[in-house]
Motif scaffolding. Structure first.
Motif, PDB file in Angstrom:
ATOM      1  N   LEU A  16       1.399  -4.667 -11.526  1.00  0.00           N
ATOM      2  CA  LEU A  16       0.042  -5.210 -11.610  1.00  0.00           C
ATOM      3  C   LEU A  16      -0.934  -4.422 -10.746  1.00  0.00           C
ATOM      4  N   LEU A  17      -0.519  -4.065  -9.544  1.00  0.00           N
ATOM      5  CA  LEU A  17      -1.393  -3.281  -8.668  1.00  0.00           C
ATOM      6  C   LEU A  17      -1.672  -1.911  -9.273  1.00  0.00           C
ATOM      7  N   LEU A  18      -0.651  -1.300  -9.834  1.00  0.00           N
ATOM      8  CA  LEU A  18      -0.826   0.011 -10.457  1.00  0.00           C
ATOM      9  C   LEU A  18      -1.724  -0.089 -11.687  1.00  0.00           C
ATOM     10  N   MET A  19      -1.521  -1.114 -12.498  1.00  0.00           N
ATOM     11  CA  MET A  19      -2.341  -1.292 -13.697  1.00  0.00           C
ATOM     12  C   MET A  19      -3.803  -1.559 -13.309  1.00  0.00           C
ATOM     13  N   ARG A  20      -4.018  -2.343 -12.285  1.00  0.00           N
ATOM     14  CA  ARG A  20      -5.382  -2.617 -11.832  1.00  0.00           C
ATOM     15  C   ARG A  20      -6.070  -1.326 -11.404  1.00  0.00           C
ATOM     16  N   LYS A  21      -5.334  -0.496 -10.683  1.00  0.00           N
ATOM     17  CA  LYS A  21      -5.883   0.780 -10.218  1.00  0.00           C
ATOM     18  C   LYS A  21      -6.170   1.697 -11.403  1.00  0.00           C
ATOM     19  N   PHE A  29      21.799 -12.129 -11.365  1.00  0.00           N
ATOM     20  CA  PHE A  29      20.675 -13.051 -11.560  1.00  0.00           C
ATOM     21  C   PHE A  29      19.711 -12.993 -10.376  1.00  0.00           C
ATOM     22  N   CYS A  30      20.244 -13.051  -9.158  1.00  0.00           N
ATOM     23  CA  CYS A  30      19.395 -13.040  -7.963  1.00  0.00           C
ATOM     24  C   CYS A  30      18.608 -11.734  -7.843  1.00  0.00           C
ATOM     25  N   ILE A  31      19.271 -10.620  -8.092  1.00  0.00           N
ATOM     26  CA  ILE A  31      18.589  -9.327  -8.010  1.00  0.00           C
ATOM     27  C   ILE A  31      17.517  -9.219  -9.088  1.00  0.00           C
ATOM     28  N   THR A  32      17.852  -9.628 -10.301  1.00  0.00           N
ATOM     29  CA  THR A  32      16.877  -9.572 -11.392  1.00  0.00           C
ATOM     30  C   THR A  32      15.682 -10.477 -11.100  1.00  0.00           C
ATOM     31  N   PHE A  33      15.949 -11.675 -10.619  1.00  0.00           N
ATOM     32  CA  PHE A  33      14.891 -12.635 -10.320  1.00  0.00           C
ATOM     33  C   PHE A  33      13.970 -12.104  -9.218  1.00  0.00           C
ATOM     34  N   SER A  34      14.561 -11.588  -8.131  1.00  0.00           N
ATOM     35  CA  SER A  34      13.743 -11.108  -7.021  1.00  0.00           C
ATOM     36  C   SER A  34      13.016  -9.816  -7.368  1.00  0.00           C
ATOM     37  N   CYS A  35      13.669  -8.930  -8.107  1.00  0.00           N
ATOM     38  CA  CYS A  35      13.020  -7.675  -8.498  1.00  0.00           C
ATOM     39  C   CYS A  35      11.906  -7.913  -9.505  1.00  0.00           C
ATOM     40  N   PHE A  36      12.069  -8.930 -10.330  1.00  0.00           N
ATOM     41  CA  PHE A  36      11.023  -9.224 -11.309  1.00  0.00           C
ATOM     42  C   PHE A  36       9.695  -9.458 -10.600  1.00  0.00           C
ATOM     43  N   PHE A  37       9.711 -10.262  -9.545  1.00  0.00           N
ATOM     44  CA  PHE A  37       8.468 -10.555  -8.843  1.00  0.00           C
ATOM     45  C   PHE A  37       7.989  -9.351  -8.042  1.00  0.00           C
ATOM     46  N   TYR A  38       8.913  -8.629  -7.432  1.00  0.00           N
ATOM     47  CA  TYR A  38       8.525  -7.463  -6.638  1.00  0.00           C
ATOM     48  C   TYR A  38       7.972  -6.372  -7.544  1.00  0.00           C
TER      49      TYR A  38
END
Length: 128
Positions: A106-111, A91-100
């Motif tokens: 998002l940065l890649l999609m914006r580019k 859960f912790c890894i999934t939660f933290s990786c989701f935001f990372y």
């Protein structure tokens, strides 16, 4: 009747051995924080596993000697102890990786959208 060493040992919790395991874990943690005194702290993992193996062997041998050993109970106890921590870790890894990862996507999609709007995506796709 010959008494084995395991029959002489009390079945209670061993605080001395638990303290040794804590010292081994502390050595590993200090090694990862690059404390000079603990440059060999990675050996704490080996010490931890040896102590844990001793404790598990002791429990198994005592239960076999007392004719109360059961594979089902053994694995049930291990799963009951390990699975909650595993689920929490996942859960912790999934939660933290989701935001990372979400932020990276998002940065890649914006580019990519910017390049697409400029009709430059085909030429720069390998450089993203």
């Amino acid at each position: 009747m010959i008494m084995t060493n395991f029959e002489k040992m009390p079945a209670s919790f061993r605080y001395d051995i638990n303290a040794l395991r804590a010292i081994a874990v502390l050595g590993v943690i200090l090694y990862h924080y690059k404390v000079d005194l603990f440059s060999g702290g990675f050996s704490g993992v080996d010490i931890f596993f040896v102590i844990s193996g001793y404790l598990m062997s002791r429990i198994l041998i005592m239960s076999i000697d007392n004719n109360v050993f059961s594979y089902k109970d053994y694995f049930y106890k291990r799963l009951r102890r390990i699975v909650p921590a595993l689920i929490f870790l996942i859960f912790c890894i999934t939660f933290s990786c989701f935001f990372y990862i979400f932020q990276k996507i998002l940065l890649l999609m914006r580019k990519m959208l910017l390049l697409l709007l400029c009709f430059y995506l085909i030429y720069s796709f390998g450089k993203i």
